[in-house]
Design an enzyme around this catalytic site. Sequence first.
Site, mmCIF file in Angstrom:
data_model
loop_
_atom_site.group_PDB
_atom_site.id
_atom_site.type_symbol
_atom_site.label_atom_id
_atom_site.label_comp_id
_atom_site.label_asym_id
_atom_site.label_seq_id
_atom_site.Cartn_x
_atom_site.Cartn_y
_atom_site.Cartn_z
ATOM 1 N N HIS A 76 1.039 -1.383 -0.184
ATOM 2 C CA HIS A 76 -0.224 -0.348 0.131
ATOM 3 C C HIS A 76 1.217 1.477 -0.060
ATOM 4 O O HIS A 76 2.271 1.155 0.077
ATOM 5 C CB HIS A 76 -1.348 -0.206 0.671
ATOM 6 C CG HIS A 76 0.023 0.032 2.603
ATOM 7 N ND1 HIS A 76 -0.007 1.076 2.909
ATOM 8 C CD2 HIS A 76 0.163 -0.865 3.383
ATOM 9 C CE1 HIS A 76 0.667 0.869 4.353
ATOM 10 N NE2 HIS A 76 0.496 -0.411 4.278
ATOM 11 N N ASP A 78 0.356 4.701 1.108
ATOM 12 C CA ASP A 78 0.703 5.742 2.495
ATOM 13 C C ASP A 78 0.795 4.909 3.691
ATOM 14 O O ASP A 78 1.112 3.818 3.880
ATOM 15 C CB ASP A 78 -0.929 5.709 2.788
ATOM 16 C CG ASP A 78 -2.141 4.549 3.248
ATOM 17 O OD1 ASP A 78 -1.654 3.490 2.650
ATOM 18 O OD2 ASP A 78 -2.795 4.466 3.666
ATOM 19 N N ASP A 115 5.912 0.321 7.037
ATOM 20 C CA ASP A 115 5.042 0.046 7.407
ATOM 21 C C ASP A 115 4.311 0.620 5.890
ATOM 22 O O ASP A 115 4.554 1.392 6.456
ATOM 23 C CB ASP A 115 3.432 -0.032 8.792
ATOM 24 C CG ASP A 115 2.576 -0.378 8.566
ATOM 25 O OD1 ASP A 115 2.413 -1.176 7.927
ATOM 26 O OD2 ASP A 115 1.426 -0.398 9.065
ATOM 27 N N GLU A 145 -4.692 2.685 2.752
ATOM 28 C CA GLU A 145 -4.779 1.171 3.099
ATOM 29 C C GLU A 145 -4.888 1.493 4.972
ATOM 30 O O GLU A 145 -6.199 1.550 5.661
ATOM 31 C CB GLU A 145 -3.609 0.310 3.131
ATOM 32 C CG GLU A 145 -3.946 -0.397 3.734
ATOM 33 C CD GLU A 145 -3.313 -0.541 5.315
ATOM 34 O OE1 GLU A 145 -3.224 -1.913 6.053
ATOM 35 O OE2 GLU A 145 -2.884 0.225 5.743
ATOM 36 N N GLU A 146 -4.681 2.632 5.703
ATOM 37 C CA GLU A 146 -4.634 2.452 7.068
ATOM 38 C C GLU A 146 -5.568 3.316 7.240
ATOM 39 O O GLU A 146 -5.928 2.813 9.156
ATOM 40 C CB GLU A 146 -2.816 3.579 7.116
ATOM 41 C CG GLU A 146 -1.760 3.182 7.620
ATOM 42 C CD GLU A 146 -1.031 1.542 7.364
ATOM 43 O OE1 GLU A 146 -2.399 1.749 8.648
ATOM 44 O OE2 GLU A 146 0.236 1.282 7.357
#
Length: 485
Positions: A76, A78, A115, A145-146
């Site tokens: 992802h 972000d 991450d 995503e986050e």
Amino acid sequence: MQQLQSHHAAPVWSFFEKICEIPHPSKHEKQLTDWITNWAHSKNISCVQDKIGNLILKKSASKGFEDKTPVILQCHLDMVPQKNNDKAHNFLTDPIIPIIDGEWLRADNTTLGADNGVGMASCLAVLDDDSIEHGPIEVLITTDEETGMTGAFGLEAGTLDGQILINTDSEQEGELYVGCAGGVNVNVLLPFEKMEPDIADSAYEISISGFKGGHSGVDINLGRANAIKELAAVLSNLDAAPFLISSFTGGSLRNAIPREAKAVIVCDQHYQNSIDTVINTLKIKLNDKFKESESNFTLSIKSCPLPSSVLTHGSHDNLLKALLTCKNGVFAMDDNFPNVVETSCNLGVITQQSGAINQFAIQVLVRSQVEADKQKQASLIAEHFQQFNARVVKEGNYPGWTPNKQSTIYQIMEAEYQRLFDKKPKPMVIHAGLECGLFSDKYPHWDMISFGPTIKFPHSPDEKVHIASVDNYWSLLKATLKAID
């Protein structure tokens, strides 16, 4: 970062360094999207952006691998923007500054973005290196995503041709993830009434800061303090002085354990010494309570300007009771996987809204590997706040990913890990919301797995990635791509 170019995973570090230079917090990924698109076009790599903002890049198979099963590498775009309170950093404009700290890479008092930046860097490195042997490859880079898994929710069925998906968003080298928790947001609007303070009274700001925080899934069982809950407890113990709350805020993301919270209270100035004494006593108690998990937090009080309003006595009591008695933390552990949380919740954010409607906006994230338990706990939390006259909405529900014991890609990766490192990896599930759960709804035929290097304390300024684990991760990724039939 130059020192990392001598490592086996040098191509990954080169891309990660570039990713760190480009701001990309959740919902602000355009700069990074543009850079990846331009880079792909310069390399004659197919790159398109779908309606929701996901990037899909494609590369043909290596010579002799044309008939192999097509694979999707997934990551992802972000990162979670968190910083220490005394750090001046604008996540929309400032680069992340990586620092080599012994065996680890961390940032300068901010989240690092390993991450999922390391996973993204590895996907781009595969596309960039023609010496890596593989079948047809698609790289899916999802957006946002986050904060809501927006890209995974919006991915349309039939967009991708691959049969195997390798997600790069796990955070423990030596473990292969075959399942994950689902989640649902419980969004609360708690109304309050306000009135003018006595102009003879004084105001004080009470704040808690410096808690470790962390990922509200994988770190929820570490005994870390929740700043919102602890500040509510502090205020409830100030019974030596009759006071009223003017404001209460804390946390910043529903999926991060809140590290900081602050409140402004108003009372007669004659009670200042009593409040100071109680605060000092509570600070000692907090140090004792969290001596195993928190080491560098601050509980402080200072004078501040008298606010224009305070909560009424009824609203004051309503707020504290609602926060104090809200469930938070681990509800159940997973009997099938050691030390894995099965069901939990995180009281992540409280903000205050004044105007035509006066209300506190509270965000709680419930996670579980068991869908029925997730919904049950979300309903219980909703009912909890409703008894305090709050309006509650459950939204953003996403499914978990059910383990597949017959997974072909797991068997391939297990064999390659054994061959490379002379030991077997651990099959695991993660108490976090991997996008695999959403993909399985639209692409039920996909054979999926998730893995990654060792990343500690994501979603907090303590985030760090183990440098040597990235070498192992990169070796396993390349070996797996070659081994897929």
